[in-house]
Design a protein around this motif. Structure first.
Motif, mmCIF file in Angstrom:
data_model
loop_
_atom_site.group_PDB
_atom_site.id
_atom_site.type_symbol
_atom_site.label_atom_id
_atom_site.label_comp_id
_atom_site.label_asym_id
_atom_site.label_seq_id
_atom_site.Cartn_x
_atom_site.Cartn_y
_atom_site.Cartn_z
ATOM 1 N N GLN A 164 -6.839 -1.561 -5.056
ATOM 2 C CA GLN A 164 -6.668 -1.505 -6.423
ATOM 3 C C GLN A 164 -6.215 0.097 -6.745
ATOM 4 O O GLN A 164 -5.497 0.094 -7.809
ATOM 5 N N GLU A 165 -6.748 0.953 -6.082
ATOM 6 C CA GLU A 165 -6.248 2.165 -6.303
ATOM 7 C C GLU A 165 -4.766 2.483 -5.956
ATOM 8 O O GLU A 165 -3.991 2.935 -6.847
ATOM 9 N N VAL A 166 -4.178 1.674 -4.873
ATOM 10 C CA VAL A 166 -2.599 1.719 -4.714
ATOM 11 C C VAL A 166 -2.040 1.061 -5.654
ATOM 12 O O VAL A 166 -0.904 1.509 -6.423
ATOM 13 N N CYS A 167 -2.708 -0.033 -6.215
ATOM 14 C CA CYS A 167 -1.922 -0.823 -7.290
ATOM 15 C C CYS A 167 -1.849 -0.136 -8.711
ATOM 16 O O CYS A 167 -0.726 -0.184 -9.466
ATOM 17 N N ASP A 168 -2.938 0.795 -9.010
ATOM 18 C CA ASP A 168 -2.866 1.510 -10.322
ATOM 19 C C ASP A 168 -1.731 2.544 -10.136
ATOM 20 O O ASP A 168 -1.050 2.458 -11.133
ATOM 21 N N ILE A 169 -1.676 3.154 -8.856
ATOM 22 C CA ILE A 169 -0.796 4.234 -8.921
ATOM 23 C C ILE A 169 0.866 3.436 -9.027
ATOM 24 O O ILE A 169 1.583 4.004 -9.638
ATOM 25 N N LEU A 170 0.892 2.428 -8.300
ATOM 26 C CA LEU A 170 2.222 1.584 -8.289
ATOM 27 C C LEU A 170 2.748 1.291 -9.689
ATOM 28 O O LEU A 170 3.555 1.479 -10.377
ATOM 29 N N VAL A 171 1.555 0.734 -10.668
ATOM 30 C CA VAL A 171 1.820 0.427 -11.884
ATOM 31 C C VAL A 171 2.271 1.634 -12.788
ATOM 32 O O VAL A 171 3.257 1.589 -13.771
ATOM 33 N N SER A 172 1.499 2.828 -12.543
ATOM 34 C CA SER A 172 1.685 4.001 -13.247
ATOM 35 C C SER A 172 3.306 4.646 -12.877
ATOM 36 O O SER A 172 3.470 5.318 -13.553
ATOM 37 N N SER A 173 3.628 3.944 -11.595
ATOM 38 C CA SER A 173 4.979 4.447 -11.199
ATOM 39 C C SER A 173 6.200 3.664 -11.492
ATOM 40 O O SER A 173 7.254 3.928 -11.126
ATOM 41 N N GLY A 174 5.853 2.605 -12.524
ATOM 42 C CA GLY A 174 7.001 1.606 -12.925
ATOM 43 C C GLY A 174 7.180 0.476 -12.295
ATOM 44 O O GLY A 174 8.124 -0.150 -12.559
ATOM 45 N N ILE A 175 6.386 0.128 -11.195
ATOM 46 C CA ILE A 175 6.452 -0.940 -10.567
ATOM 47 C C ILE A 175 5.989 -2.291 -11.645
ATOM 48 O O ILE A 175 5.314 -2.081 -12.212
ATOM 49 N N LYS A 176 6.710 -3.335 -11.615
ATOM 50 C CA LYS A 176 6.705 -4.170 -12.287
ATOM 51 C C LYS A 176 6.263 -5.741 -11.600
ATOM 52 O O LYS A 176 5.929 -6.622 -12.196
ATOM 53 N N ALA A 177 6.342 -5.786 -10.199
ATOM 54 C CA ALA A 177 6.002 -6.917 -9.479
ATOM 55 C C ALA A 177 5.337 -6.344 -8.083
ATOM 56 O O ALA A 177 5.925 -5.556 -7.669
ATOM 57 N N ILE A 178 4.190 -6.923 -7.954
ATOM 58 C CA ILE A 178 3.279 -6.610 -6.375
ATOM 59 C C ILE A 178 3.194 -7.809 -5.987
ATOM 60 O O ILE A 178 2.661 -8.719 -6.160
ATOM 61 N N TRP A 179 3.553 -7.766 -4.416
ATOM 62 C CA TRP A 179 3.235 -8.694 -3.514
ATOM 63 C C TRP A 179 2.169 -8.300 -2.830
ATOM 64 O O TRP A 179 2.072 -7.352 -2.124
ATOM 65 N N ASN A 180 0.946 -8.942 -2.998
ATOM 66 C CA ASN A 180 -0.537 -8.340 -2.374
ATOM 67 C C ASN A 180 -1.155 -8.995 -1.261
ATOM 68 O O ASN A 180 -1.448 -10.287 -1.368
ATOM 69 N N PHE A 181 -0.912 -8.416 -0.075
ATOM 70 C CA PHE A 181 -1.711 -8.966 0.975
ATOM 71 C C PHE A 181 -3.175 -8.501 1.183
ATOM 72 O O PHE A 181 -3.671 -9.083 2.264
ATOM 73 N N ALA A 182 -3.502 -7.631 0.604
ATOM 74 C CA ALA A 182 -5.074 -7.163 0.514
ATOM 75 C C ALA A 182 -5.876 -8.432 -0.111
ATOM 76 O O ALA A 182 -5.324 -9.353 -0.956
ATOM 77 N N ARG A 183 -7.032 -8.591 0.429
ATOM 78 C CA ARG A 183 -7.742 -9.861 -0.058
ATOM 79 C C ARG A 183 -8.706 -9.657 -1.080
ATOM 80 O O ARG A 183 -9.977 -9.553 -0.904
ATOM 81 N N ILE A 184 -8.015 -9.163 -2.133
ATOM 82 C CA ILE A 184 -8.680 -8.874 -3.481
ATOM 83 C C ILE A 184 -7.860 -9.275 -4.784
ATOM 84 O O ILE A 184 -6.559 -9.101 -4.521
#
Lengths: 212, 212
Positions: A164-184
């Protein structure tokens, strides 16, 4: 004004998308690309149903001509466009563990017009190395890198506790789509697309198809 | 006579199968498992549609009771059965490269009642090692191992050029379903199930959903 130029990719279902590289592979292999090809021939060559082929090609490039079929050259061009070959999308991976590195080395993304350009990790031993010629940076560089390169696609392959922490950083960095392998299930703003990969699912489904 | 005891797993779609672990996770988390739960509550908790939940549970365990819902304990039991928790299926991996080892270490298969028990590789440096406590054998041991353990599920994670040969060995060793990561359409007898994984597809689909 940007709405005038929609990308040609956006209406493809996942299922159709998965067949497009097969169409391209076969059509590209034809020694003579002049002339036409029928849905019947394509269906036979690719072991698909004829109705399926007609539907697919209608979405990709439009209807064929009755009794003649599809003009090969423009069809191939539409397929290349559909796969985004004319404009490579760059993606980054956060987490250079087994899965992250496997994806970093995997060369199949280019078939869909995607280039994985870099990875990020917290492990100082991994930082600075170049598996498959691609750099691994510290996770503190995510924002700087993604902003500078206008990166819009990211893969999360970190342990669940950091996802989730990584996700927040990515979103704040302008990422628009995330392929998530973490089990959350990641929490993201509404305009961000997330696909949670369930690596076990394919094997589980196969297992359910064979009976004891 | 074996037809009398069908496995309870066999009619699940891939989509339904992917939701079952979520049902289990939520229901298992309930401190009080006595009593009933309604489709409405389940749908809310899991961010699913209520119609979807009713359909899913009808397939997994039968209809709920009007105005009362589903009895939690038998529902959980049906879910465990559906996931094969009562009879773990063993699977092997051929190819202990990046992807093979990532799968060997991945612990999510057990959620679906599958245990990856061993891997096989041609690289003598890998043979005999035990990543995650699981052995890696030489590929010459595939037939002996699978026959002895009555293994029916296998993963192919070898380079494309070796995939068909490995596939033939697996089929002759009694394997009934193959999850194929090699970028080739494998030729198998009709009764063998194969799922060709397209690792790039999820990211390609995500990419198609975001517009420039």
């Amino acid at each position: 004004m940007e709405d005038i130029k929609p990308t040609e990719k956006k209406n493809f279902s996942r299922a159709l998308l998965s067949r497009i590289p097969h169409y391209r592979k076969y059509l590209s292999s034809l020694s003579d690309k002049e002339g036409y090809i029928s849905a019947t021939v394509l269906a036979n060559k690719l072991s698909l149903g004829e109705v399926q082929v007609r539907k697919d090609l209608a979405v990709i490039s439009g209807e064929g001509r009755p009794r003649i079929g599809y003009e090969i050259k423009p069809l191939l061009l539409s397929i290349e466009n559909a796969l985004g070959k004319d404009r490579i999308s760059e993606a980054v991976i956060v987490g250079a563990g087994k899965i992250g590195c496997a994806l970093l080395e995997f060369d199949g993304f280019l078939d869909y017009g995607i280039n994985i350009v870099a990875a990020f990790d917290t492990d100082s031993h991994k930082i600075g190395t170049f598996p498959s010629g691609k750099p691994i940076f510290g996770t503190d560089k995510i924002k700087e890198y993604c902003t500078e390169h206008n990166t819009r696609l990211a893969v999360i392959a970190v342990p669940t506790r950091s996802a989730q922490e990584v996700c927040d950083i990515l979103v704040s960095s302008g990422i628009k789509a995330i392929w998530n392998f973490a089990r959350i299930d990641l929490k993201v703003p509404k305009d961000i697309k997330v696909y949670r990969e369930d690596l076990a699912l394919s094997l589980a489904h196969l297992n359910s198809l064979i009976n004891d």
